[in-house]
Design a protein around this motif. Structure first.
Motif, short mmCIF file in Angstrom:
data_model
loop_
_atom_site.label_atom_id
_atom_site.label_comp_id
_atom_site.label_asym_id
_atom_site.label_seq_id
_atom_site.Cartn_x
_atom_site.Cartn_y
_atom_site.Cartn_z
N ALA A 149 0.83 -1.21 0.00
CA ALA A 149 0.00 0.00 0.00
C ALA A 149 0.87 1.26 0.00
O ALA A 149 0.54 2.26 -0.66
N ILE A 150 2.01 1.23 0.72
CA ILE A 150 2.92 2.38 0.73
C ILE A 150 3.51 2.59 -0.65
O ILE A 150 3.64 3.73 -1.13
N GLY A 156 6.71 3.81 -6.94
CA GLY A 156 7.95 3.05 -6.84
C GLY A 156 9.21 3.87 -6.89
O GLY A 156 10.25 3.41 -6.42
N LYS A 157 9.14 5.09 -7.40
CA LYS A 157 10.36 5.90 -7.48
C LYS A 157 10.69 6.62 -6.17
O LYS A 157 11.76 7.20 -6.03
N ARG A 158 9.77 6.57 -5.21
CA ARG A 158 10.01 7.23 -3.91
C ARG A 158 10.13 6.24 -2.75
O ARG A 158 10.37 6.65 -1.62
N VAL A 159 9.96 4.95 -3.01
CA VAL A 159 9.93 3.95 -1.93
C VAL A 159 10.78 2.73 -2.28
O VAL A 159 10.74 2.25 -3.41
N THR A 160 11.54 2.26 -1.31
CA THR A 160 12.16 0.93 -1.39
C THR A 160 12.12 0.32 0.01
O THR A 160 11.93 1.04 1.00
N LEU A 161 12.31 -0.97 0.08
CA LEU A 161 12.48 -1.61 1.38
C LEU A 161 13.94 -1.49 1.80
O LEU A 161 14.83 -1.28 0.97
N LEU A 162 14.18 -1.63 3.09
CA LEU A 162 15.53 -1.56 3.64
C LEU A 162 16.13 -2.96 3.68
O LEU A 162 15.39 -3.95 3.84
N SER A 163 17.44 -3.06 3.55
CA SER A 163 18.11 -4.37 3.63
C SER A 163 18.96 -4.44 4.89
O SER A 163 19.14 -3.46 5.60
N MET A 164 19.49 -5.62 5.14
CA MET A 164 20.38 -5.81 6.28
C MET A 164 21.38 -6.91 5.95
O MET A 164 21.11 -7.79 5.14
#
Length: 800
Positions: A149-150, A156-164
């Motif tokens: 939803a986010i 998609g050009k303003r949001v990504t998930l974070l990695s670790m």
């Protein structure tokens, strides 16, 4: 070449453009208007004097936000929070963000910072220019739904998930090292299970210290591969293993986000930045932690069941937080299933603490943290609370600051206020100095400033030195009160539901399994609460635990998903085709595999449709199993609804004369098929032997005097080896016997006698002495432990 500042916006905050938020005016003006408009909603019927306090606090926060240019940040987080609520998903803020009145008014947090005495400066101040963290807890079952939803909301050009970076730890290093060496999986698994609470790099040294590793240590002397495994494990410690999706981090930025971070597909298919959390501040990205919490899912499910079964619309955020019946239930220490306070240590602390109001929950949650525990804050607080000692406030000016904790400096917010009172500095600067206390070189600068400024305000050298001695060691020991208050909200909500709607709450807990204990323990807790458990039934069970009526009483129906090996298509067909008239009807329409059909029969899921559900029946479950093996010897024919059906009733005639299964055999089948003792507690099997031995039930331990010799028995439900100030290992074991939980503590000598049992065996008998630590705080100082099954076999031989 790239210039970090000009080309990458180094250290410059980057949030979604205001147009993506639907904001056309000045963002700060919008934030000001929304915050002020919400005062009447959050504080209905407020008096003029209180309103002035709120407005003053709000103005101070808004000035800081405007000075830092963070208005868009707050609007973005508020927009996400409102989007989640519009999806009818439970949400709660955690962390220092609960100290912000803006967050409370915008609906980001449900904690009133004024009522709870929280500080905005602990969360955000003009002394820091980096974006603050606002962490949001949501229903774990719907977390990925929120992520998507986010992405839809901001593009998609303003949001990504974070990695670790996932790195090697002890057990993972042993398993991968064993695989590389071609060792037997079962052998490697046994070694890994005995690696408790020590770093992989210390594997060889710990082999000589841990009794449970003694046999393995001897094997390494003659087995070169096992000896090499130890070396490999030590060398793998903390090395990166793979990159993975962060469990809760979402990165929000402006339309240039993808120009500034490399991405790759995550496990759920959404883009994932290759940056980790430590890259967020220098890059200026907004990191929003959307943490999936199973307790939020359990409470949401409970509310839905209450609506479905009792037609009651319940809003937990509107429930009063001063219900005496809730605190009475908590004080019994029967806190299984309650958020944050169900662990053995928390149950013991609850018995000592005896909370009576919401702030007590905040205090208890905050005290039971590594910092306060290492700082020895719990004992002086409890002694002051119960009148065993006179609280020492160090100076009359500090009385109001330390009154709630009886003279003990527990919270970051208390330290900040002490700094402000004794030096005259701002709260913002006080928080910066608090952060510097953990750094020796900077702590000396803080010390000079504190002593000079306090002396200038006429505090005596003795008082200054005394206060500084407390503050000096506080940096690594204190806890943020806002964090504790944010956690206390779901703690109270879960306790309220357990008090007033135990049946629906147990259904929610069993469906979403939010706690630290095995699900079978929740069944034991249901029995203790008087909640009726309804076994698996192909006509009534679903994929979840549901509240159903059986006779005149409500009960919790066990889920079909507990059948080991049942596939989702099988479960969907069973639910879709309900109800069934007989076993043949079920077999033809649900089309289960032979294995699933037998397992359903073994646990009684076919008893009702087979007519073997009571003792008066001509047939029994053994007859049913014989028939099932007959009809399942061939695949079920597919039913064509356009053709006339054959009369198959003769197929449902059960054979007779088979010996019915005993209660113990039924229980053994339940344990084998579901891993749970549904019909009765598995300790019942040993009851006669335990009574002869004089074993005390867990529910009776609390009534015994301190230093009483006891025997307790039960199912091992928790084994913990937390770090201790002494550096020595202490093993905490919790046993469930159906009446409650008994907690035992094993020190060095007791561990040497029985360490192998403590980590491997599920059914234990423990001997020891009671140790009273409070009104209801009781544990057992263990002396030895035995395998309950072995004792049972010996007892049966003697009895026969």
């Amino acid at each position: 070449s790239l210039d970090p500042t000009d080309d990458c916006g180094w250290n410059q905050p980057k949030t979604p453009e205001q147009s993506s938020l639907g904001v056309t005016e000045n963002p700060f003006e919008v934030l000001w208007q929304r915050s002020h408009a919400a005062i009447s909603l959050r504080y209905p019927g407020i008096k003029a004097a209180e309103l002035a306090t709120i407005q003053h606090r709000l103005s101070k926060e808004l000035i800081a936000v405007n000075k830092l240019g963070f208005a868009t940040y707050f609007l973005t987080v508020a927009d996400v929070a409102q989007m989640i609520r519009d999806m009818r998903i439970r949400i709660a803020a955690r962390g220092s963000g609960a100290g912000s009145l803006i967050n409370y008014l915008l609906g980001i947090s449900s904690v009133d910072p004024i009522e709870e005495g929280l500080l905005f400066e602990r969360f955000l101040s003009t002394e820091r220019s980096t974006l603050p963290d606002i962490d949001i807890d949501v229903e774990s079952a719907r977390r990925h739904e929120i992520y998507r939803a986010i992405f839809r909301r901001y593009g998609g050009k303003r949001v990504t998930l974070l990695s670790m970076q996932s790195t090697y730890r002890g057990r993972g290093a042993v398993r991968d090292g064993g695989m590389a060496l071609g060792l037997d999986d079962q052998q490697v698994d046994e070694i890994a299970k005995n690696m408790w609470r020590f770093s992989a790099k210390n594997f060889r040294s710990e082999m000589s210290n841990k009794p449970e590793l003694a046999d393995f240590s001897k094997l390494t002397e003659s087995d070169r591969k096992l000896n090499l495994l130890v070396d490999i494990t030590q060398r793998l410690d903390r090395l990166p293993r793979h990159i993975s999706m962060h469990p809760c981090g979402v990165i929000l930025g402006n339309s240039r986000l993808l120009d500034l971070t490399p991405t790759e597909p995550s496990g759920m298919g959404l883009p994932m930045s290759q940056f980790d959390k430590d890259d967020m501040d220098p890059m200026g990205f907004l990191k929003l932690d959307v943490l999936g919490v199973r307790m939020q899912s359990a409470m949401a499910y409970t509310i839905k069941e209450i609506k479905r079964v009792k037609n009651v619309d319940l809003d937990l955020d509107k429930v009063a937080r001063d219900d005496p019946t809730v605190y009475k239930m908590i004080r019994t220490t029967n806190t299984l299933g309650l958020f944050q306070i169900e662990s053995p240590g928390q149950r013991e602390l609850t018995g000592k603490h005896q909370p009576t109001k919401f702030n007590d929950l905040t205090m208890q949650i905050s005290l039971f943290r590594p910092g306060p525990m290492k700082g020895n804050m719990i004992k002086p607080y409890l002694d002051g609370r119960h009148g065993f000692i006179q609280p020492d406030y160090m100076h009359p000016d500090l009385h109001d600051i330390l009154k709630e904790s009886y003279g003990v400096v527990v919270f970051h917010e208390q330290l900040m206020r002490i700094m402000q009172v004794m030096t005259g500095c701002s709260l913002a600067r006080a928080d910066e100095m608090r952060r510097q206390l953990g750094k020796p070189d900077k702590a000396r600068i803080v010390q000079r400033y504190f002593k000079k400024s306090a002396a200038a305000r006429d505090y005596t050298p003795a008082v200054v030195d005394r206060v500084w001695s407390i503050l000096e060691g506080f940096g690594s020991f204190g806890f943020c009160k806002a964090h504790g208050a944010a956690f206390a909200v779901p703690t109270y909500h879960s306790a309220w539901l357990k008090t007033h709607y135990p049946t629906e709450f147990i259904a929610g807990l069993l469906t979403h399994d939010p706690g630290m204990y095995p699900r079978r323990l929740l069944l034991a807790e249901a029995r203790r609460l008087g909640v009726r458990l309804l076994g698996i039934d192909v006509n009534y069970s679903t994929s979840q635990y549901v509240v159903q009526k059986s006779g005149k009483e409500l009960g919790v129906r066990v889920s079909l998903g507990e059948i080991s090996g049942i596939s989702k298509p099988e479960m969907d067909r069973i639910i879709c085709e309900q109800p069934y008239t007989d076993v043949t009807d079920f077999y033809l329409r649900a089309r289960p595999s032979r294995r699933t059909l037998e397992r359903l029969a073994l646990v009684g899921a076919l008893d009702t449709i087979a007519g073997v559900s009571n003792e008066e029946s001509i047939h029994n479950r053994s007859d049913l199993l014989v028939k099932i093996r007959q009809i399942s010897s061939k695949a079920a024919p597919k039913i064509d609804k356009n053709q006339l059906a054959f009369d198959l009733t003769n197929l449902d005639q059960l054979p007779v004369g088979n010996t019915p299964p005993t209660r113990q055999q039924k229980l053994a089948a339940e344990m084998a098929v579901t891993g749970m003792d549904i019909s009765e507690h598995q300790i019942q099997k040993f009851q006669q032997m335990l009574e002869e031995m004089g074993v005390v039930r867990a529910s009776e331990v609390g009534s015994l005097r301190s230093n009483t010799e006891v025997l307790v028995a039960g199912v091992r439900i928790a084994t913990q080896t937390p770090p201790m100030r002494s550096g020595k290992r202490v093993v905490f074991i919790s046993l469930d016997d159906g009446s409650g939980i008994a907690d035992a503590t094993f020190f060095d000598e007791a561990q040497r006698r029985c360490s192998q049992l403590l980590f491997q065996n599920k059914l234990l008998l423990i001997s020891g002495k009671t140790r009273r630590t409070g009104v209801r705080g009781v544990s057992i100082l263990a002396e030895n432990a035995w395998d309950l099954r072995q004792l049972w076999q010996q007892w049966e031989k003697r009895a026969s």
